[in-house]
Design an enzyme around this catalytic site. Structure first.
Site, mmCIF file in Angstrom:
data_model
loop_
_atom_site.group_PDB
_atom_site.id
_atom_site.type_symbol
_atom_site.label_atom_id
_atom_site.label_comp_id
_atom_site.label_asym_id
_atom_site.label_seq_id
_atom_site.Cartn_x
_atom_site.Cartn_y
_atom_site.Cartn_z
ATOM 1 N N LYS A 55 -38.186 -45.398 35.526
ATOM 2 C CA LYS A 55 -39.568 -45.876 35.622
ATOM 3 C C LYS A 55 -39.582 -47.216 36.340
ATOM 4 O O LYS A 55 -38.896 -48.162 35.926
ATOM 5 C CB LYS A 55 -40.123 -46.052 34.213
ATOM 6 C CG LYS A 55 -41.347 -45.233 33.916
ATOM 7 C CD LYS A 55 -41.638 -45.348 32.454
ATOM 8 C CE LYS A 55 -43.095 -45.236 32.191
ATOM 9 N NZ LYS A 55 -43.391 -45.423 30.772
HETATM 10 C C1 E4P Z 1 -46.220 -44.299 29.521
HETATM 11 O O1 E4P Z 1 -45.632 -43.998 30.536
HETATM 12 C C2 E4P Z 1 -46.865 -45.617 29.343
HETATM 13 O O2 E4P Z 1 -45.904 -46.622 29.322
HETATM 14 C C3 E4P Z 1 -47.694 -45.600 28.076
HETATM 15 O O3 E4P Z 1 -48.477 -44.423 28.086
HETATM 16 C C4 E4P Z 1 -48.568 -46.833 27.917
HETATM 17 O O4 E4P Z 1 -49.468 -46.625 26.849
HETATM 18 P P1 E4P Z 1 -50.375 -47.790 26.261
HETATM 19 O O5 E4P Z 1 -51.274 -48.290 27.338
HETATM 20 O O6 E4P Z 1 -51.136 -47.149 25.134
HETATM 21 O O7 E4P Z 1 -49.434 -48.862 25.781
#
Ligand code: E4P
Length: 267
Positions: free
Chosen positions: A92
């Site tokens: 990521k």
């Molecule tokens: C996933 O890839 C993201 O990091 C995650 O969905 C972020 O979620 P949030 O905005 O609820 O922290």
């Protein structure tokens, strides 16, 4: 639509795979901190290997923590090398790692995506808040782009000075009539962002999949599916909520009451 589990908690990941609904896992530094915080003295390398073992051949996202291209590429290659024998790892990478608007490091994310993709490392481009960010990430070679629906809804609600709970659906009933809803440069809601990313990438046949991310309620998951997101990454609590309906409970009570003895004792 595939469902990824949006958690780094091994117990939650095991449960979701046990239900047969998990097609992958996404983690981020905050989710990892939360999961590791619950387990004193955890061996992180071993822990990640266990996550990968539960996920089998399905994709698992591990996020970089460096903020310049050299560091992110180094870290991404290291993570991929450390864990790719144990499962299906993707890295990521933030679309733009700058802490401020208009910074010299604006392009470090794209450079990283290209360098990792050139090495054959799949990238999940994260912190996407516009379709144009998704387009650039796709052109740089990202395998996935993750538009953050919930966080865009947070921004829109803050800008409109609305009181809200993190898991509330947006725009809630009545809101449209009672408030001036502010768009974020043409983005009307988190799901609108997901839809625009899907439309744009599909229109040009770009080989990048959209992961609807930052989903906080069941209706967002439904709408992500309806607008054609390839994947939704969903927190375990939201998956549990997806299964519940008051009429399902009521129906179960009635059917259980109505069982005739002969039926239960059929041999
Ligand atoms: C996933 O890839 C993201 O990091 C995650 O969905 C972020 O979620 P949030 O905005 O609820 O922290």
């Amino acid at each position: 639509m595939k469902i990824f589990i949006d958690t780094a908690d091994l117990d939650e990941i095991k449960k979701a795979y046990g239900w047969g609904v998990a097609d992958g896992v996404t983690t981020n530094p905050s989710l990892l901190k939360k999961a590791v915080g619950k387990r004193e003295g955890v061996d992180l390398k071993q822990y990640i290997k266990e996550v990968l073992s539960v996920a089998g051949n399905t994709p698992v996202s591990l996020e970089v923590t460096e903020t310049n291209s050299e560091g992110m590429v180094r870290e991404g290659l290291k993570l991929h090398q450390l864990f790719s024998e144990d499962g299906n790892v993707n890295i990521k990478v933030p679309v733009n790692p700058s802490f401020e608007m208009e910074s010299e490091s604006d392009f470090e994310g794209l450079k990283t995506i290209k360098a990792l993709a050139d090495e054959g490392v799949p990238v999940n481009c994260t912190l996407v808040f516009t379709p144009e960010q998704a387009l650039l990430a796709a052109k740089s070679g990202a395998t996935y782009v993750s538009p953050f629906a919930g966080r865009i809804d947070d921004l829109l609600r803050c800008n409109a000075k609305l009181k809200y709970g993190k898991t509330d659906y947006y725009p809630a009933e009545g809101l449209v009539e009672d408030h001036v809803l502010l768009e974020d440069n043409g983005i009307l809601s988190g799901i609108d962002l997901v839809q625009q990313c899907v439309e744009l990438l599909t229109y040009y046949d770009l080989n990048t999949q959209v992961i609807a991310a930052s989903l906080r309620n069941t209706r967002q998951v439904r709408e992500a599916a309806l607008v054609g997101a390839h994947i939704a990454t969903v927190p375990p609590k939201v998956i549990s909520a997806m299964l519940r309906h008051v009429k399902t409970c009521e129906g179960m009570q009635k059917f259980t009451e109505d069982v005739v003895e002969e039926y239960a004792n059929l041999k």
